[in-house]
Design a protein around this motif. Structure first.
Motif, PDB file in Angstrom:
ATOM      1  N   THR A 285       0.848  -1.188   0.000  1.00  0.00           N
ATOM      2  CA  THR A 285       0.000   0.000   0.000  1.00  0.00           C
ATOM      3  C   THR A 285       0.885   1.239   0.000  1.00  0.00           C
ATOM      4  OG1 THR A 285      -1.750  -1.152   1.196  1.00  0.00           O
ATOM      5  CG2 THR A 285      -1.785   1.258   1.251  1.00  0.00           C
TER       6      THR A 285
ATOM      7  N   ASN B 238      -3.216  -1.897  -1.009  1.00  0.00           N
ATOM      8  CA  ASN B 238      -2.301  -2.634  -1.899  1.00  0.00           C
ATOM      9  C   ASN B 238      -2.231  -1.999  -3.281  1.00  0.00           C
ATOM     10  OD1 ASN B 238      -3.413  -5.206  -0.027  1.00  0.00           O
ATOM     11  ND2 ASN B 238      -1.204  -5.102  -0.376  1.00  0.00           N
TER      12      ASN B 238
ATOM     13  N   SER C 279      -0.454 -13.306  -3.726  1.00  0.00           N
ATOM     14  CA  SER C 279       0.015 -13.574  -2.370  1.00  0.00           C
ATOM     15  C   SER C 279       1.463 -14.019  -2.502  1.00  0.00           C
ATOM     16  CB  SER C 279      -0.847 -14.635  -1.675  1.00  0.00           C
ATOM     17  OG  SER C 279      -0.723 -15.880  -2.329  1.00  0.00           O
TER      18      SER C 279
ATOM     19  N   CYS D 215     -10.639 -11.533  -4.518  1.00  0.00           N
ATOM     20  CA  CYS D 215      -9.565 -10.614  -4.151  1.00  0.00           C
ATOM     21  C   CYS D 215     -10.081  -9.254  -3.675  1.00  0.00           C
ATOM     22  CB  CYS D 215      -8.666 -10.354  -5.357  1.00  0.00           C
ATOM     23  SG  CYS D 215      -8.012 -11.818  -6.161  1.00  0.00           S
ATOM     24  N   TRP D 216      -9.246  -8.625  -2.875  1.00  0.00           N
ATOM     25  CA  TRP D 216      -9.344  -7.191  -2.606  1.00  0.00           C
ATOM     26  C   TRP D 216      -8.159  -6.548  -3.316  1.00  0.00           C
ATOM     27  CZ3 TRP D 216     -10.998  -5.613   3.010  1.00  0.00           C
ATOM     28  CH2 TRP D 216     -12.203  -6.217   3.316  1.00  0.00           C
ATOM     29  N   ASN D 217      -8.460  -5.803  -4.374  1.00  0.00           N
ATOM     30  CA  ASN D 217      -7.407  -5.188  -5.187  1.00  0.00           C
ATOM     31  C   ASN D 217      -6.355  -6.208  -5.626  1.00  0.00           C
ATOM     32  OD1 ASN D 217      -8.261  -2.487  -5.477  1.00  0.00           O
ATOM     33  ND2 ASN D 217      -6.196  -1.762  -5.098  1.00  0.00           N
TER      34      ASN D 217
ATOM     35  N   ARG E 156      -5.404  -8.969  -4.340  1.00  0.00           N
ATOM     36  CA  ARG E 156      -4.630  -9.608  -3.274  1.00  0.00           C
ATOM     37  C   ARG E 156      -5.582 -10.480  -2.455  1.00  0.00           C
ATOM     38  NH1 ARG E 156       0.936  -9.656  -2.828  1.00  0.00           N
ATOM     39  NH2 ARG E 156       1.061  -8.931  -0.676  1.00  0.00           N
TER      40      ARG E 156
ATOM     41  N   ILE F  53      -3.305  -9.346   2.180  1.00  0.00           N
ATOM     42  CA  ILE F  53      -3.974  -8.047   2.098  1.00  0.00           C
ATOM     43  C   ILE F  53      -3.455  -7.154   3.222  1.00  0.00           C
ATOM     44  CG2 ILE F  53      -6.193  -6.865   2.158  1.00  0.00           C
ATOM     45  CD1 ILE F  53      -7.467  -9.541   1.254  1.00  0.00           C
ATOM     46  N   ASP F  54      -3.042  -5.947   2.875  1.00  0.00           N
ATOM     47  CA  ASP F  54      -2.532  -5.026   3.891  1.00  0.00           C
ATOM     48  C   ASP F  54      -3.637  -4.606   4.863  1.00  0.00           C
ATOM     49  OD1 ASP F  54       0.022  -5.093   2.916  1.00  0.00           O
ATOM     50  OD2 ASP F  54      -0.081  -3.162   1.875  1.00  0.00           O
TER      51      ASP F  54
END
Length: 268
Positions: free
Chosen positions: A42, A61, A88, A235-237, A239, A244-245
């Protein structure tokens, strides 16, 4: 030839010359140098140093695309291209995206900004960009074959319009969507209000990310583009857990989280 016809031809020719000059100036505008990002971390918020001030977002991210000011116009340069995204640690996927990443960088502007976006196509096929949710002139809406010719391989198209209303938006192709969006071509767009807004409150922390999904078979690195429901990576963005951050805030912070959804099961 009558005097009336001569006057008509003169003014028609003059109008054509002026129109041609305007197009030529736009076409000859120097392309801003594209900015690339390959890190999946991020990035810090991009605090504006030119143009109207605003409270920047943090893209989970991801990152925000820098711009340059050109006679009062914010100029951005997006490059559509194949990318490799680390979903990942140790798991990398062949995707299509923008400026080295999928999703592409977040674009942040302020209500009333005049924006000019140079889009260079380095994909193996034609593409466009549709500015999802924006109020635009037809020729800037990015639907290939309907209101613009698709951008050929190796060519650059210039979008130019005014960011008319504040809010959270997205961008993605409207050219061979089932392939290009399934391969990860998408990004966030945030238009900040130019002043106090009755429906957009001020916050201490402002985050954004896209929901997206892919079908990547074990042992493969390339998404299956024909999948409509049977995804195996949500996914989130781009990731997935545990990569995930975190969204970092302080106690008592007022927080906004902007979530866009361009998963192929929902968007079509």
């Amino acid at each position: 030839m009558s005097l009336l016809n001569s006057r008509r031809q003169f003014f028609a020719g003059a109008a054509a010359s002026v129109a041609g000059l305007a197009v030529a100036r736009s076409a000859m505008a120097a392309l801003p140098e594209p900015v690339y990002q390959t890190s999946v971390d991020t990035a810090p918020p991009l605090v504006p140093t030119t143009g109207r001030p605003y409270n920047p977002v943090v893209t989970l991210n991801g990152w925000t695309l820098p711009w340059k000011m050109n006679n009062g116009v914010k100029e951005f340069h997006l490059v559509a291209e194949p990318v490799v995204r680390e979903v990942s640690p140790g798991f990398k996927v062949n995707m299509w995206g923008y400026n080295g990443q999928s999703p592409g960088p977040t674009i942040e502007v302020v209500e009333g900004d005049r924006v000019r976006i140079f889009v260079t196509n380095k994909l193996p096929e034609h593409t466009t960009i549709h500015w999802h949710g924006q109020r635009l002139p037809s020729g800037m809406d990015g639907v290939g074959g309907l209101n613009q010719p698709a951008i050929p391989v190796g060519k650059t198209f210039v979008y130019e319009f005014e960011a008319r209303r504040p809010g959270t938006f997205m961008y993605h192709p409207h050219a061979d969507e089932m392939v290009q969006m399934a391969m990860g071509m998408m990004g966030m767009w945030v238009t900040h209000p130019k002043g106090k807004h009755p429906h957009i409150s001020e916050v201490d922390r402002d985050f954004c990310f896209l929901l997206n999904a892919f079908d990547v078979e074990p042992g493969s690195k390339t998404p299956k583009i024909a999948t409509m429901t049977d995804f195996n990576i949500w996914c989130w963005n781009s990731r997935v857990f545990p990569a995930i951050d975190t969204l970092n805030v302080r106690l008592n912070d007022r927080v906004r989280i902007r979530v866009g959804n361009l998963t192929m099961t929902n968007h079509p």
